[in-house]
Write a protein that holds these residues in place. Sequence first.
Motif, PDB file in Angstrom:
ATOM      1  N   HIS A  20      -5.941  10.519 -12.032  1.00 47.15           N
ATOM      2  CA  HIS A  20      -6.995  11.044 -11.160  1.00 47.15           C
ATOM      3  C   HIS A  20      -6.989  10.385  -9.785  1.00 47.15           C
ATOM      4  CE1 HIS A  20      -8.421  13.280 -14.567  1.00 47.15           C
ATOM      5  NE2 HIS A  20      -8.482  12.164 -15.290  1.00 47.15           N
ATOM      6  N   SER A  21      -8.021   9.626  -9.458  1.00 51.83           N
ATOM      7  CA  SER A  21      -8.152   9.061  -8.110  1.00 51.83           C
ATOM      8  C   SER A  21      -7.887   7.557  -8.093  1.00 51.83           C
ATOM      9  CB  SER A  21      -9.546   9.353  -7.572  1.00 51.83           C
ATOM     10  OG  SER A  21     -10.504   8.762  -8.423  1.00 51.83           O
ATOM     11  N   THR A  22      -7.106   7.062  -9.017  1.00 50.49           N
ATOM     12  CA  THR A  22      -6.821   5.630  -9.078  1.00 50.49           C
ATOM     13  C   THR A  22      -6.009   5.182  -7.875  1.00 50.49           C
ATOM     14  OG1 THR A  22      -6.829   5.826 -11.477  1.00 50.49           O
ATOM     15  CG2 THR A  22      -5.943   3.806 -10.569  1.00 50.49           C
ATOM     16  N   ASN A  23      -5.144   6.046  -7.343  1.00 54.84           N
ATOM     17  CA  ASN A  23      -4.374   5.692  -6.142  1.00 54.84           C
ATOM     18  C   ASN A  23      -5.301   5.336  -4.983  1.00 54.84           C
ATOM     19  OD1 ASN A  23      -2.272   6.675  -7.773  1.00 54.84           O
ATOM     20  ND2 ASN A  23      -1.131   7.331  -5.983  1.00 54.84           N
ATOM     21  N   ILE A  24      -6.348   6.109  -4.820  1.00 52.29           N
ATOM     22  CA  ILE A  24      -7.291   5.856  -3.731  1.00 52.29           C
ATOM     23  C   ILE A  24      -8.006   4.538  -3.950  1.00 52.29           C
ATOM     24  CG2 ILE A  24      -9.387   6.690  -2.604  1.00 52.29           C
ATOM     25  CD1 ILE A  24      -8.390   9.532  -3.233  1.00 52.29           C
ATOM     26  N   VAL A  25      -8.410   4.269  -5.173  1.00 46.88           N
ATOM     27  CA  VAL A  25      -9.119   3.026  -5.477  1.00 46.88           C
ATOM     28  C   VAL A  25      -8.223   1.817  -5.216  1.00 46.88           C
ATOM     29  CG1 VAL A  25     -10.195   1.687  -7.325  1.00 46.88           C
ATOM     30  CG2 VAL A  25     -10.677   4.127  -7.121  1.00 46.88           C
TER      31      VAL A  25
ATOM     32  N   THR B  44      -9.346  -3.438   1.638  1.00 49.22           N
ATOM     33  CA  THR B  44     -10.476  -4.357   1.728  1.00 49.22           C
ATOM     34  C   THR B  44      -9.995  -5.796   1.848  1.00 49.22           C
ATOM     35  OG1 THR B  44     -11.837  -2.848   0.426  1.00 49.22           O
ATOM     36  CG2 THR B  44     -12.592  -5.126   0.578  1.00 49.22           C
TER      37      THR B  44
ATOM     38  N   LYS C  50       2.279   7.313  -9.505  1.00 49.18           N
ATOM     39  CA  LYS C  50       1.319   8.326  -9.951  1.00 49.18           C
ATOM     40  C   LYS C  50       0.391   7.733 -10.998  1.00 49.18           C
ATOM     41  CE  LYS C  50       3.236  11.417  -7.420  1.00 49.18           C
ATOM     42  NZ  LYS C  50       2.725  11.564  -6.107  1.00 49.18           N
TER      43      LYS C  50
ATOM     44  N   ALA D 261      -5.603   1.666  -3.205  1.00 48.90           N
ATOM     45  CA  ALA D 261      -5.392   1.558  -1.756  1.00 48.90           C
ATOM     46  C   ALA D 261      -6.618   0.963  -1.060  1.00 48.90           C
ATOM     47  CB  ALA D 261      -5.061   2.919  -1.169  1.00 48.90           C
ATOM     48  N   LEU D 262      -7.815   1.335  -1.507  1.00 50.69           N
ATOM     49  CA  LEU D 262      -9.030   0.770  -0.907  1.00 50.69           C
ATOM     50  C   LEU D 262      -9.188  -0.712  -1.230  1.00 50.69           C
ATOM     51  CD1 LEU D 262     -11.639   3.634  -1.357  1.00 50.69           C
ATOM     52  CD2 LEU D 262     -10.695   2.740   0.766  1.00 50.69           C
TER      53      LEU D 262
ATOM     54  N   SER E 198       1.374   3.983  -3.149  1.00 46.09           N
ATOM     55  CA  SER E 198       1.058   5.405  -2.961  1.00 46.09           C
ATOM     56  C   SER E 198       2.068   6.315  -3.661  1.00 46.09           C
ATOM     57  CB  SER E 198       0.996   5.743  -1.475  1.00 46.09           C
ATOM     58  OG  SER E 198       2.293   5.717  -0.903  1.00 46.09           O
TER      59      SER E 198
ATOM     60  N   THR F 197       0.827  -1.204   0.000  1.00 46.85           N
ATOM     61  CA  THR F 197       0.000   0.000   0.000  1.00 46.85           C
ATOM     62  C   THR F 197       0.863   1.257   0.000  1.00 46.85           C
ATOM     63  OG1 THR F 197      -1.712  -1.181   1.238  1.00 46.85           O
ATOM     64  CG2 THR F 197      -1.862   1.208   1.205  1.00 46.85           C
TER      65      THR F 197
END
Length: 124
Positions: free
Chosen positions: A39-44, A51, A36, A46-47, A33, A29
């Motif tokens: 957009h928000s693929t890093n958050i997805v 999970t 790069k 990491a989630l 991080s 994780t």
Amino acid sequence: MSDSVESVKHHVRSYIIIGTLLIVLTGVTVGVSYIKFEHSTNIVVALIIATFKAALVASIFMHLFWDMFIKMAVIFKVMIFTAVFFAGMMALTLWSLKDPIGHSQQIGPMFPHQAKTHVEHHEP
């Protein structure tokens, strides 16, 4: 479940493997991080990893893997409802960003027909 020495050794071994896997996934994780993505693929990403880690903890350390099917079904339903409500709250948050009311408000009097265009000053 028996309390024999072999059984205890087997459980301790599985706990050590899962604990090591959780540490490795935490490192993954952190490593992801620094990549790069768009957009928000890093958050997805990491989630998704979080999970998977949560599923490992719930199934092994909380002994849900060995529980009865009915308890698992109830927990699964609660998780589904939570995910649906979370998605709904996120959708409402995103929807509010496109709120036309917030962008169409004008600076000025609340009732323009009552606004005075000419103010008289009377000197004594």
